[in-house]
Write a protein that holds these residues in place. Sequence first.
Motif, PDB file in Angstrom:
ATOM      1  N   LEU A  31      17.890   4.312  27.531  1.00 22.57           N
ATOM      2  CA  LEU A  31      19.007   5.166  26.735  1.00 22.57           C
ATOM      3  C   LEU A  31      18.562   4.976  25.358  1.00 22.57           C
ATOM      4  CD1 LEU A  31      21.185   7.098  27.368  1.00 22.57           C
ATOM      5  CD2 LEU A  31      22.553   4.967  27.446  1.00 22.57           C
ATOM      6  N   LYS A  32      18.508   3.789  24.974  1.00 24.76           N
ATOM      7  CA  LYS A  32      18.484   3.627  23.291  1.00 24.76           C
ATOM      8  C   LYS A  32      17.184   4.479  22.915  1.00 24.76           C
ATOM      9  CE  LYS A  32      18.082  -0.021  19.812  1.00 24.76           C
ATOM     10  NZ  LYS A  32      16.605   0.300  19.495  1.00 24.76           N
ATOM     11  N   ASN A  33      15.925   4.259  23.590  1.00 25.95           N
ATOM     12  CA  ASN A  33      14.644   4.951  23.270  1.00 25.95           C
ATOM     13  C   ASN A  33      15.102   6.621  23.294  1.00 25.95           C
ATOM     14  OD1 ASN A  33      13.448   2.662  22.735  1.00 25.95           O
ATOM     15  ND2 ASN A  33      12.610   2.597  25.119  1.00 25.95           N
ATOM     16  N   LYS A  34      15.816   6.930  24.135  1.00 20.84           N
ATOM     17  CA  LYS A  34      16.197   8.442  24.203  1.00 20.84           C
ATOM     18  C   LYS A  34      16.843   8.977  23.211  1.00 20.84           C
ATOM     19  CE  LYS A  34      18.500  12.017  27.314  1.00 20.84           C
ATOM     20  NZ  LYS A  34      18.987  12.239  28.352  1.00 20.84           N
ATOM     21  N   SER A  35      17.768   7.937  22.679  1.00 15.73           N
ATOM     22  CA  SER A  35      18.836   8.379  21.622  1.00 15.73           C
ATOM     23  C   SER A  35      18.170   8.188  20.018  1.00 15.73           C
ATOM     24  CB  SER A  35      20.013   7.270  21.816  1.00 15.73           C
ATOM     25  OG  SER A  35      20.782   7.490  22.805  1.00 15.73           O
ATOM     26  N   GLU A  36      17.078   7.529  20.082  1.00 15.61           N
ATOM     27  CA  GLU A  36      16.353   7.357  18.784  1.00 15.61           C
ATOM     28  C   GLU A  36      15.346   8.629  18.692  1.00 15.61           C
ATOM     29  OE1 GLU A  36      15.071   3.483  18.854  1.00 15.61           O
ATOM     30  OE2 GLU A  36      17.115   2.726  18.013  1.00 15.61           O
ATOM     31  N   ARG A  37      15.102   9.359  19.714  1.00 13.98           N
ATOM     32  CA  ARG A  37      14.015  10.270  19.559  1.00 13.98           C
ATOM     33  C   ARG A  37      14.367  11.356  18.572  1.00 13.98           C
ATOM     34  NH1 ARG A  37      13.049  10.145  25.265  1.00 13.98           N
ATOM     35  NH2 ARG A  37      14.080  12.201  25.141  1.00 13.98           N
ATOM     36  N   PRO A  38      13.591  11.864  17.852  1.00 14.66           N
ATOM     37  CA  PRO A  38      14.031  13.144  17.072  1.00 14.66           C
ATOM     38  C   PRO A  38      14.366  14.217  17.934  1.00 14.66           C
ATOM     39  CG  PRO A  38      12.172  12.262  16.150  1.00 14.66           C
ATOM     40  CD  PRO A  38      12.448  11.499  17.478  1.00 14.66           C
ATOM     41  N   ARG A  39      15.436  15.162  17.858  1.00 15.26           N
ATOM     42  CA  ARG A  39      15.828  16.012  18.440  1.00 15.26           C
ATOM     43  C   ARG A  39      15.104  17.551  17.929  1.00 15.26           C
ATOM     44  NH1 ARG A  39      21.937  15.452  20.850  1.00 15.26           N
ATOM     45  NH2 ARG A  39      21.394  14.038  22.541  1.00 15.26           N
ATOM     46  N   ASP A  40      14.847  18.525  18.865  1.00 11.54           N
ATOM     47  CA  ASP A  40      14.281  19.639  18.482  1.00 11.54           C
ATOM     48  C   ASP A  40      15.442  20.487  19.117  1.00 11.54           C
ATOM     49  OD1 ASP A  40      13.312  22.322  18.518  1.00 11.54           O
ATOM     50  OD2 ASP A  40      11.183  21.391  18.564  1.00 11.54           O
ATOM     51  N   LEU A  41      15.886  21.519  18.262  1.00 10.71           N
ATOM     52  CA  LEU A  41      17.102  22.265  18.743  1.00 10.71           C
ATOM     53  C   LEU A  41      16.748  23.254  19.759  1.00 10.71           C
ATOM     54  CD1 LEU A  41      18.526  23.457  15.431  1.00 10.71           C
ATOM     55  CD2 LEU A  41      19.560  21.743  16.800  1.00 10.71           C
ATOM     56  N   ASP A  42      15.402  23.499  20.143  1.00  6.21           N
ATOM     57  CA  ASP A  42      14.647  24.202  21.242  1.00  6.21           C
ATOM     58  C   ASP A  42      14.886  23.614  22.446  1.00  6.21           C
ATOM     59  OD1 ASP A  42      14.483  26.490  19.568  1.00  6.21           O
ATOM     60  OD2 ASP A  42      12.804  25.989  19.039  1.00  6.21           O
ATOM     61  N   GLU A  43      14.773  22.144  22.374  1.00  4.15           N
ATOM     62  CA  GLU A  43      14.614  21.440  23.528  1.00  4.15           C
ATOM     63  C   GLU A  43      15.904  21.329  24.534  1.00  4.15           C
ATOM     64  OE1 GLU A  43      13.442  17.646  22.633  1.00  4.15           O
ATOM     65  OE2 GLU A  43      11.367  17.945  21.846  1.00  4.15           O
ATOM     66  N   SER A  44      15.722  21.387  25.812  1.00  2.00           N
ATOM     67  CA  SER A  44      16.521  21.385  26.726  1.00  2.00           C
ATOM     68  C   SER A  44      17.528  20.108  26.583  1.00  2.00           C
ATOM     69  CB  SER A  44      16.168  21.593  28.144  1.00  2.00           C
ATOM     70  OG  SER A  44      15.338  20.481  28.597  1.00  2.00           O
ATOM     71  N   ASP A  45      17.169  19.073  25.996  1.00  2.00           N
ATOM     72  CA  ASP A  45      18.033  17.874  25.923  1.00  2.00           C
ATOM     73  C   ASP A  45      18.869  17.961  24.816  1.00  2.00           C
ATOM     74  OD1 ASP A  45      15.836  15.488  24.475  1.00  2.00           O
ATOM     75  OD2 ASP A  45      16.451  17.488  23.792  1.00  2.00           O
ATOM     76  N   TYR A  46      19.069  18.957  24.202  1.00  2.00           N
ATOM     77  CA  TYR A  46      19.971  19.247  23.139  1.00  2.00           C
ATOM     78  C   TYR A  46      21.146  19.866  23.916  1.00  2.00           C
ATOM     79  CZ  TYR A  46      22.221  19.729  18.664  1.00  2.00           C
ATOM     80  OH  TYR A  46      23.277  19.714  17.492  1.00  2.00           O
ATOM     81  N   ASP A  47      21.852  19.026  24.685  1.00  2.00           N
ATOM     82  CA  ASP A  47      22.827  19.765  25.433  1.00  2.00           C
ATOM     83  C   ASP A  47      23.990  18.717  25.788  1.00  2.00           C
ATOM     84  OD1 ASP A  47      22.483  20.910  29.017  1.00  2.00           O
ATOM     85  OD2 ASP A  47      24.163  20.806  27.784  1.00  2.00           O
ATOM     86  N   SER A  48      25.079  19.342  25.568  1.00  2.00           N
ATOM     87  CA  SER A  48      26.486  18.613  25.523  1.00  2.00           C
ATOM     88  C   SER A  48      26.569  17.984  26.934  1.00  2.00           C
ATOM     89  CB  SER A  48      27.417  19.320  24.907  1.00  2.00           C
ATOM     90  OG  SER A  48      28.052  20.454  26.050  1.00  2.00           O
ATOM     91  N   GLU A  49      26.272  18.693  27.835  1.00  2.53           N
ATOM     92  CA  GLU A  49      26.568  18.209  29.302  1.00  2.53           C
ATOM     93  C   GLU A  49      25.599  16.928  29.516  1.00  2.53           C
ATOM     94  OE1 GLU A  49      26.135  20.993  32.359  1.00  2.53           O
ATOM     95  OE2 GLU A  49      27.695  22.229  31.471  1.00  2.53           O
ATOM     96  N   ASP A  50      24.412  17.042  28.942  1.00  2.00           N
ATOM     97  CA  ASP A  50      23.353  15.824  29.051  1.00  2.00           C
ATOM     98  C   ASP A  50      23.950  14.783  28.298  1.00  2.00           C
ATOM     99  OD1 ASP A  50      21.055  14.647  29.793  1.00  2.00           O
ATOM    100  OD2 ASP A  50      19.961  15.020  28.060  1.00  2.00           O
TER     101      ASP A  50
END
Length: 629
Positions: A31-50
């Motif tokens: 979870l920490k590694n996931k949180s530290e990854r830079p986010r791309d606005l087009d990626e599906s993981d930029y999702d409030s439900e996620d």
Amino acid sequence: MAAAPAPSDSNSAEWDWRIKLGLLQKRYGALKNKSERPRDLDESDYDSEDDERDDDLLWKLLRGGYTLVNKAQQADHPDAAEILERVQALNNDLVNLAVKRQLGYAGVKSFADRPGTLVKDAMHSFMGATNGDRLADAMANFLGSLLGRPASPPAGRTLTPWAKHQQPHSASTRLSRFRDGIEFPSPDNHPFAAAVLQARCEVYEDIVSDPIRMAISPSGACLAVISRAGYKQRDPTLQYWLPGDDPKPQQHYVDPRLIATGINIVLDDDRKLMFVDDRDRIKSYSWDGASGRPVHTMNSMKSHDGPLALLPGGRLIRGGMGSALCWDLDALETHGPGPKYKRIGKGKYSWANCMRDRANDDEEEYSTGSLPTTTIAFADKAFEPRTLHPVSGGHVLAGEDPERGYACLALDLEHGGATAARYIGHAGTITGFSTSGGDANAFLTSCADGYARLYDRRAPLPVLTFDVEKRESPLLAAVLAHVDGLPVMFSGGVKSEGIKCWDVRAQKCVYELSTGNTEVAGLAWSDAHKTLYATGGCSHKDWMGAYHGYRDFEMGHIRDSDILGPRKRGEPMEREPFWPDRAIHIENAFGYAYDAGSHVMLSYRFKEQPELDVLPDYGDGEPMDDDWF
């Protein structure tokens, strides 16, 4: 103690908890590694439900660690101490990640409560007023609209006007509002407990500077507050009272000759001394005869800028990284009787980095201070306390500095600074401890995560957890008292701008006391004077004394003839009143419409038959030019 299990069972149990803890740590790492990854606005993981799922996973991991500790304690596992220590280390990492994700402690819901031990207020803590949350509601609806969610009304914000018939006793103060379904102790068996739980009290006020922390001596002989004052509130101010039999004692004032406003204050009954500090020095002032004269200056060695505590035998300690400095008070040099006070310590203290607003050099004091008598090392060299509180048995309760973690320990400073006990469950800085003579094993913590937690010193998990601020603001103050032998807890709200009284045995919030729309910075209970003291900071007034955010007083809210009209201090009621627009409470939330309009010290003096008209005067808050537009 239960008998130790057979060797084969012990090995199985050992590998079992280590495997389970390892899985928790592995899931945290992912979870920490996931949180530290830079986010791309087009990626599906930029999702409030996620994000919500990740936040829920964080809580489940915290809960998983608690479960390990709970099972180890119930089974009297031989590795229980190691399990507790390692789970605390994991909890530190999890809370830090939660704070980083949520930009604050609020939002980390309680994770260390067993079924039936999480105590909630039956009424929403923010009293139903839409005024105080208008901006927050609008922002929530705006963000929700971006995600395609329908707008929602301010749920839980509906409040009926205060009504006298809801009060349980004819002498209950009008500055109280009771919850439904409360049973009270018999006045025949517990007369004073009945008075306290029915809010039968007189309420007094005194104006103070912006309060930081308050303290009361064990005997109740002195009550003191360290505050901010002066230009941009950079000057430390020590205000104190000697209550005696006077329900509204005279306020006394000391200008501590320190270079900055500290956050620690300790009172010594035996020597009648008040101790305050800045980052470099500690100074003591006498309250004997209300003299306020300086007595000691102590040198913190530029290494220990943590909390203060008094130990038996007249020893003062100050915490730092891995150790505490200790001074034997009776062996220290003093400033003398005055009026020309002598300097203490070698050399001359430098005021070069002072941020105070000084009018002249006469306000400077150049003592470098007495060096510590000794240093007490902690067994855990990496532990740094933020709060200290001595308890019986030679132990000191300590809350960890949040830069290091969120541990709660009992330190045995009489025997090498060993960790005598560890308590788990906090998801924020411990802002204070409270103990009561009615139960030597009980202690209460207030925490920046918005909860108060009641512990038994013999067990690592909280007995009860009180949801005070509903994870919307920190909890700065809570006190435990035993009244006629019955445990009562008072908690002071920051966002909720009030004081709640909780019946510990019944596990219920009984009532709320008004603080005049001020944020509670400190609470103290005096058995000697049967009084609850509270310091409230007015967030509607700035450091220059200017008010902001006031509006017209809405008389339409006042429908009950029993509610007293507002008054200005010392003047008739003809003055036009005003009300803070973002106050959590509306005008008729209580039986007396009261706005303090300033920082205040409030005294709730409980009696079996109080005088009902003893209420604080209405404040001077009013709209400024900018408020009309």
